[in-house]
Design an enzyme around this catalytic site. Structure first.
Site, PDB file in Angstrom:
ATOM      1  N   GLY A  27      -5.203  14.931  -0.365  1.00 53.85           N
ATOM      2  CA  GLY A  27      -6.276  15.304   0.564  1.00 53.85           C
ATOM      3  C   GLY A  27      -6.133  16.742   1.023  1.00 53.85           C
ATOM      4  CB  SER A  28      -3.271  18.648   2.474  1.00 49.61           C
ATOM      5  OG  SER A  28      -2.925  17.582   3.286  1.00 49.61           O
ATOM      6  CB  ILE A  56       7.599   9.253   1.984  1.00 48.16           C
ATOM      7  CG1 ILE A  56       6.461   8.368   2.482  1.00 48.16           C
ATOM      8  CG2 ILE A  56       8.165  10.136   3.073  1.00 48.16           C
ATOM      9  CD1 ILE A  56       6.946   7.219   3.362  1.00 48.16           C
ATOM     10  CG  ASP A  57       3.072   7.500   0.049  1.00 48.15           C
ATOM     11  OD1 ASP A  57       3.950   6.951   0.749  1.00 48.15           O
ATOM     12  OD2 ASP A  57       1.938   7.756   0.472  1.00 48.15           O
ATOM     13  NE  ARG A 103      19.561 -16.074   8.519  1.00 49.04           N
ATOM     14  CZ  ARG A 103      19.694 -15.605   9.743  1.00 49.04           C
ATOM     15  NH1 ARG A 103      19.460 -14.336   9.996  1.00 49.04           N
ATOM     16  NH2 ARG A 103      20.075 -16.388  10.713  1.00 49.04           N
ATOM     17  CG  MET A 111       5.611   2.972   4.832  1.00 52.02           C
ATOM     18  SD  MET A 111       5.666   4.496   5.788  1.00 52.02           S
ATOM     19  CE  MET A 111       5.081   3.913   7.363  1.00 52.02           C
ATOM     20  N   GLY A 112       4.304   3.403   0.924  1.00 56.64           N
ATOM     21  CA  GLY A 112       3.927   3.953  -0.380  1.00 56.64           C
ATOM     22  C   GLY A 112       2.420   3.999  -0.569  1.00 56.64           C
ATOM     23  CD  GLU A 150       2.032   1.248   3.127  1.00 56.15           C
ATOM     24  OE1 GLU A 150       1.871   0.835   4.280  1.00 56.15           O
ATOM     25  OE2 GLU A 150       2.105   2.458   2.850  1.00 56.15           O
ATOM     26  CD  GLN A 164       9.527   2.480   4.523  1.00 63.02           C
ATOM     27  OE1 GLN A 164       9.266   2.373   3.349  1.00 63.02           O
ATOM     28  NE2 GLN A 164       8.809   1.911   5.474  1.00 63.02           N
TER      29      GLN A 164
HETATM   30  O1  F6P Z   1       1.500   8.664   2.929  1.00 61.56           O
HETATM   31  C1  F6P Z   1       2.668   8.452   3.650  1.00 61.56           C
HETATM   32  C2  F6P Z   1       2.624   7.179   4.425  1.00 61.56           C
HETATM   33  O2  F6P Z   1       3.847   7.005   5.104  1.00 61.56           O
HETATM   34  C3  F6P Z   1       2.286   5.938   3.609  1.00 61.56           C
HETATM   35  O3  F6P Z   1       3.382   5.458   2.871  1.00 61.56           O
HETATM   36  C4  F6P Z   1       1.784   5.006   4.677  1.00 61.56           C
HETATM   37  O4  F6P Z   1       0.856   4.109   4.147  1.00 61.56           O
HETATM   38  C5  F6P Z   1       1.108   5.941   5.638  1.00 61.56           C
HETATM   39  O5  F6P Z   1       1.609   7.232   5.400  1.00 61.56           O
HETATM   40  C6  F6P Z   1       1.302   5.591   7.087  1.00 61.56           C
HETATM   41  O6  F6P Z   1       0.511   6.446   7.830  1.00 61.56           O
HETATM   42  P1  F6P Z   1       0.472   6.417   9.429  1.00 61.56           P
HETATM   43  O7  F6P Z   1       1.764   6.983   9.921  1.00 61.56           O
HETATM   44  O8  F6P Z   1      -0.689   7.284   9.748  1.00 61.56           O
HETATM   45  O9  F6P Z   1       0.308   4.995   9.815  1.00 61.56           O
END
Ligand code: F6P
Length: 351
Positions: A91-92, A136-137, A172, A179-180, A235, A271
């Protein structure tokens, strides 16, 4: 990202340029004033290892509109800036490329509106844009790694190692959500580096009736003597009908079918924090230096480059090609063309 800012500032100074930081992302560009600050060598001291971004970041609706970009152009001219190194996701980077494509039209409009004089604008015939990918993704095409991804992966591994203590002691199962966004890189690599039992990814949804397959695999591991079970859920994980696969649903299956004492851990913003890992410090430093070189070597005909890393070499790739390819992956997933998505991620991929 801080390591990248540090490298760009210091490389610019070393090359005889003036360096500025635009605080709060495009919001700072649009607002100008105190948010555009001259940076000196010592201003970025200690930034190499810091997590997050010390110059701040913000989503900026105004910059998506021409009026906001006009304001941004005016602020750049007033500050004497003729090149922008933008660090962010697709986006940026798309925003940066649009900004460049509108240049010098934006200046002509500012002159017509009486906002700037012709003499003020004449030294700013071109605007050079260079993209660095901070995410991070690790979801950008044309590069093997984005700045931040390995630090995040390191944090996930540490967290799962911590979880292991309870998992092992109490025998367990843990379902760990990572995330991602729509990219499964963090989940896949977390699975590899923690020896997880099962992983759910957006790009490669499991076959229909995966529940039985997952239970069969975990049962085999348990029968072989494994005392703990770790399932990683991205996610953005989905099934073949694009229905989200949630950690809660996976937990319920493990409880109902295997009678495993199962907990969910959603790692969330843990993360995205903490110090940067060594790889990210090196990547951001080398790429920041290369970004300044790219600015200094650009000509009016150069397409905006994105600084990448491919097979361990820092490279320059056409910025908008990378963005287009990244969007194409999302499009494939939306159309349930999962093999297509995997092929775009890795052309040598075979189902
Ligand atoms: O794009 C980086 C990220 O951390 C994703 O992994 C995650 O879905 C999103 O940003 C979380 O964004 P926010 O902090 O706005 O909830």
């Amino acid at each position: 990202m801080n390591a990248a800012v540090r490298a760009v500032v210091r490389m610019s100074i070393a090359q005889g340029c003036e360096a500025y930081a635009i605080y709060e992302g495009y919001e700072g560009l649009v607002q100008g004033g105190g948010l555009i600050k001259r940076m000196h060598w010592e201003d970025v001291r200690g930034w190499l290892s810091e997590g997050g971004t010390l110059i701040g970041t913000a989503r900026c609706k105004k910059f998506t509109e021409r009026a906001g970009r006009l304001q941004g152009a005016k602020n750049l001219v007033l500050a004497g800036i003729d090149a922008l190194v933008v660090c962010g996701g697709d986006g940026s980077l798309t925003g940066a490329d649009i900004f460049r494509s509108e240049w010098p039209g934006l200046l002509a409009e500012l002159i017509e509106l009486g906002e700037l004089a012709e003499e003020q604008c004449s030294p700013f015939k071109t605007l050079n844009i260079v993209g660095l990918v901070g995410s991070i993704d690790n979801d950008m095409s044309s590069t093997d790694a984005t700045i931040g991804a390995y630090s995040s992966l390191t944090r996930i591994c540490q967290a799962v190692d911590f979880i292991d203590a309870t998992a092992y002691s109490h025998s367990r199962a843990f379902v760990v959500e990572v995330m991602g966004r729509h990219c499964g890189w963090l989940a896949l690599m977390a699975g590899l580096s923690t020896g997880a039992d099962f992983v759910f990814l957006p790009e490669k949804p499991p076959q229909d009736k995966w529940e039985g397959e997952m239970c069969r695999i975990i049962k085999t591991h348990r029968t072989a003597g494994k005392r703990k079970t770790i399932v990683i859920v991205a996610e953005g994980a989905i099934d073949r009908e694009l229905k989200p696969i949630t950690a809660t649903y996976v937990r319920d299956i493990l409880v109902d079918e295997l009678r495993l004492d199962t907990r969910i851990t959603t790692l969330g913003h843990v993360q995205r924090g903490g110090t940067a890992c060594a790889f990210d410090r090196i990547l951001a430093t080398l790429q920041g230096g290369e970004a300044v070189r790219a600015v200094l070597e650009s000509t009016p005909d150069t397409l905006s480059p994105m600084i990448a890393i491919n097979e361990n070499k820092i490279t320059r790739k056409p910025l908008m090609d990378a963005v287009r390819l990244t969007k194409a992956v999302a499009e494939c997933i939306k159309n349930k063309d999962f093999a297509g998505a995997m092929n775009l991620r890795d052309p040598e991929f075979e189902e």
